[in-house]
Design an enzyme around this catalytic site. Structure first.
Site, mmCIF file in Angstrom:
data_model
loop_
_atom_site.group_PDB
_atom_site.id
_atom_site.type_symbol
_atom_site.label_atom_id
_atom_site.label_comp_id
_atom_site.label_asym_id
_atom_site.label_seq_id
_atom_site.Cartn_x
_atom_site.Cartn_y
_atom_site.Cartn_z
ATOM 1 N N HIS A 140 1.681 -2.624 -0.676
ATOM 2 C CA HIS A 140 3.105 -2.925 -0.527
ATOM 3 C C HIS A 140 3.637 -3.447 -1.857
ATOM 4 O O HIS A 140 3.086 -4.418 -2.409
ATOM 5 C CB HIS A 140 3.309 -3.974 0.565
ATOM 6 C CG HIS A 140 4.695 -4.532 0.616
ATOM 7 N ND1 HIS A 140 5.814 -3.746 0.751
ATOM 8 C CD2 HIS A 140 5.140 -5.812 0.540
ATOM 9 C CE1 HIS A 140 6.891 -4.522 0.748
ATOM 10 N NE2 HIS A 140 6.511 -5.774 0.624
ATOM 11 N N HIS A 142 7.350 -4.036 -4.470
ATOM 12 C CA HIS A 142 8.819 -4.131 -4.548
ATOM 13 C C HIS A 142 9.292 -3.221 -5.686
ATOM 14 O O HIS A 142 9.676 -3.687 -6.757
ATOM 15 C CB HIS A 142 9.245 -5.583 -4.763
ATOM 16 C CG HIS A 142 8.933 -6.475 -3.593
ATOM 17 N ND1 HIS A 142 9.154 -7.833 -3.599
ATOM 18 C CD2 HIS A 142 8.434 -6.195 -2.365
ATOM 19 C CE1 HIS A 142 8.796 -8.356 -2.426
ATOM 20 N NE2 HIS A 142 8.347 -7.380 -1.662
ATOM 21 N N GLU A 170 6.098 17.583 -9.488
ATOM 22 C CA GLU A 170 4.814 17.159 -8.916
ATOM 23 C C GLU A 170 4.973 16.546 -7.519
ATOM 24 O O GLU A 170 4.010 16.492 -6.751
ATOM 25 C CB GLU A 170 4.137 16.138 -9.833
ATOM 26 C CG GLU A 170 4.892 14.819 -9.901
ATOM 27 C CD GLU A 170 4.241 13.776 -10.818
ATOM 28 O OE1 GLU A 170 4.988 13.109 -11.537
ATOM 29 O OE2 GLU A 170 3.020 13.632 -10.778
ATOM 30 N N HIS A 211 13.944 -3.593 0.455
ATOM 31 C CA HIS A 211 12.751 -4.438 0.316
ATOM 32 C C HIS A 211 11.667 -3.804 -0.575
ATOM 33 O O HIS A 211 11.234 -4.419 -1.535
ATOM 34 C CB HIS A 211 12.205 -4.762 1.717
ATOM 35 C CG HIS A 211 11.068 -5.721 1.724
ATOM 36 N ND1 HIS A 211 10.823 -6.598 2.752
ATOM 37 C CD2 HIS A 211 10.077 -5.943 0.827
ATOM 38 C CE1 HIS A 211 9.764 -7.336 2.492
ATOM 39 N NE2 HIS A 211 9.280 -6.945 1.312
HETATM 40 O O1 2HA Z 1 5.955 -12.005 -0.409
HETATM 41 O O2 2HA Z 1 6.254 -8.946 -0.356
HETATM 42 O O3 2HA Z 1 7.003 -8.668 2.157
HETATM 43 C C1 2HA Z 1 5.157 -10.959 -0.052
HETATM 44 C C2 2HA Z 1 6.009 -9.854 0.391
HETATM 45 C C3 2HA Z 1 6.518 -9.892 1.769
HETATM 46 ZN ZN ZN Z 2 7.635 -7.520 0.297
#
Ligand code: 2HA
Ligand code: ZN
Length: 280
Positions: A140, A142, A170, A211
Site C-alpha cells: 500500500h 500513497h 507497457e 488515498h
Molecule cells: O498510515 O497509509 O492507510 C498508514 C496508512 C494508512
Molecule cells: Zn494509506
C-alpha cells in the site's frame, strides 16, 4: 549471519526503501506485507519468540491460519526502515483460527503491525486462493499522481484502467486484467478491507480514492514494478491533462487488440469501449 542478512528480509527492506525514495511514504504513510515461505520461516526460526500476547486481527482469514508474515509497523516510518529495521518492521504469526496474530520479531521500540493489517491479510487470503499460493506480496503506497487522478476521473474500474493503459504501451502488458477503484472509505477497518479484497479477486491493483493504491504480486520485484508502472502512467496522464483536456492522438482500441495478440495477453473488452469526444 543475522536475520537482516536473510534474503527475503533484505528484499522486504529494499522494497520499503525504494517506496520511500519514490516519495510515496510521507510521515508514516503506506505499508508492506510479505507471506513468508515455509523454508524461509526455518531460516529465521532462531530469532522468533512466542512470548508476546495474541491480538485480534480485526477480521477473519482462515485460509491463512498458522502462516507467518513480515509487515511494516503502525506509526513507523518507511524513511527509517533501512536505518532501524528491528523497530520499523515485524514478523507475525497467525493462529489456527486466522483471527489472531502474535508478534514474534521486531517492533523493538514497541508498537503494533500496520493499521491496514485487515486489508493486507484479506488481500493475501484472496490472492493465495486465486493464484494457487504464488502471490506473496501486498503493498500500500500513497502514490501522488494516482491520488491526484481520483479527484478528476470518474471512480470507475473501466475509466482508470483505460486511461492508464493509454498512457504507456507497457501498461496493458503489465496489468492486463485492469485495475479496480474503491470509493473513499474510512481506512484501517474491515469494510475497506472487504471492498479491496473483492477487487483483488479480479485485479492486482486497487486504487483507494483520495488515498493511494494497493498492489499485489508474486515477489518484491513484480509488486514494486507494478505499483511503479501504474504511478508512472498516472504521472503521464496528469502531465497530459495539465496541457490539454483532449488528446490529439492516443492508443486506440484496435491498437490494444493487436498488441494483445502479439504479447499473448487477454485484454477484457469492457476496457476497450468507444469514446466519442477524444477526451476521457
Ligand atoms: O498510515 O497509509 O492507510 C498508514 C496508512 C494508512
Ligand atoms: Zn494509506
Amino acid at each position: 549471519m543475522g536475520i537482516l542478512d536473510v534474503k527475503f528480509v533484505q528484499g522486504f527492506l529494499r522494497m520499503a526503501n525504494d517506496g520511500w525514495e519514490q516519495g510515496w511514504h510521507e510521515r508514516n504513510g503506506g505499508n508492506l506485507s510479505y507471506r513468508i515461505k515455509p523454508e524461509e520461516v526455518e531460516e529465521v526460526k532462531e530469532y522468533l519468540s512466542e512470548d508476546q500476547t495474541w491480538e485480534p486481527i480485526g477480521t477473519c482469514v482462515p485460509e491463512l491460519a498458522n502462516e507467518y508474515f513480515m509487515v511494516t509497523g503502525s506509526g513507523k516510518y518507511f524513511r527509517n526502515v533501512m536505518l532501524d529495521p528491528e523497530d520499523s518492521v515485524c514478523i507475525i504469526k497467525l493462529d489456527a483460527s486466522g483471527e489472531k496474530y502474535q508478534v514474534q520479531w521486531g517492533l523493538s521500540g514497541g508498537g503494533r503491525p500496520t493499521s491496514e493489517l485487515p486489508s493486507h491479510l484479506m488481500n493475501h487470503e484472496v490472492k493465495k486462493q486465486t493464484t494457487d499460493g504464488r502471490y506473496r506480496v501486498i503493498y500500500h503506497a500513497h502514490t501522488t499522481n494516482v491520488i491526484a487522478l481520483t479527484f478528476v476521473l470518474p471512480l470507475s474500474d473501466e475509466v482508470f484502467t483505460r486511461e492508464l493503459w493509454e498512457m504507456a504501451t507497457e501498461c496493458p502488458v503489465v496489468f492486463p486484467d485492469g485495475i479496480g477503484v474503491v470509493p473513499w472509505m474510512v481506512p484501517g477497518g474491515r469494510d475497506i478491507a472487504i471492498a479491496t479484497s473483492e477487487l483483488m479477486k479480479k485485479y492486482d491493483v486497487a486504487v483507494w480514492a483520495h488515498h493511494g493504491i494497493f498492489a499485489a504480486g508474486e515477489d518484491f520485484d513484480l509488486t514494486f514494478g507494478l505499483a511503479h508502472t501504474v504511478e508512472k502512467s498516472a504521472e503521464i496522464l496528469v502531465k497530459t491533462l495539465s496541457m490539454t483536456s483532449a488528446k490529439r492522438q492516443t492508443i486506440e482500441p484496435e491498437n490494444f487488440r493487436n498488441l494483445a495478440v502479439d504479447f499473448k495477453v487477454t485484454l477484457p473488452e469492457k476496457f476497450l469501449y468507444e469514446k466519442t469526444d477524444g477526451g476521457l
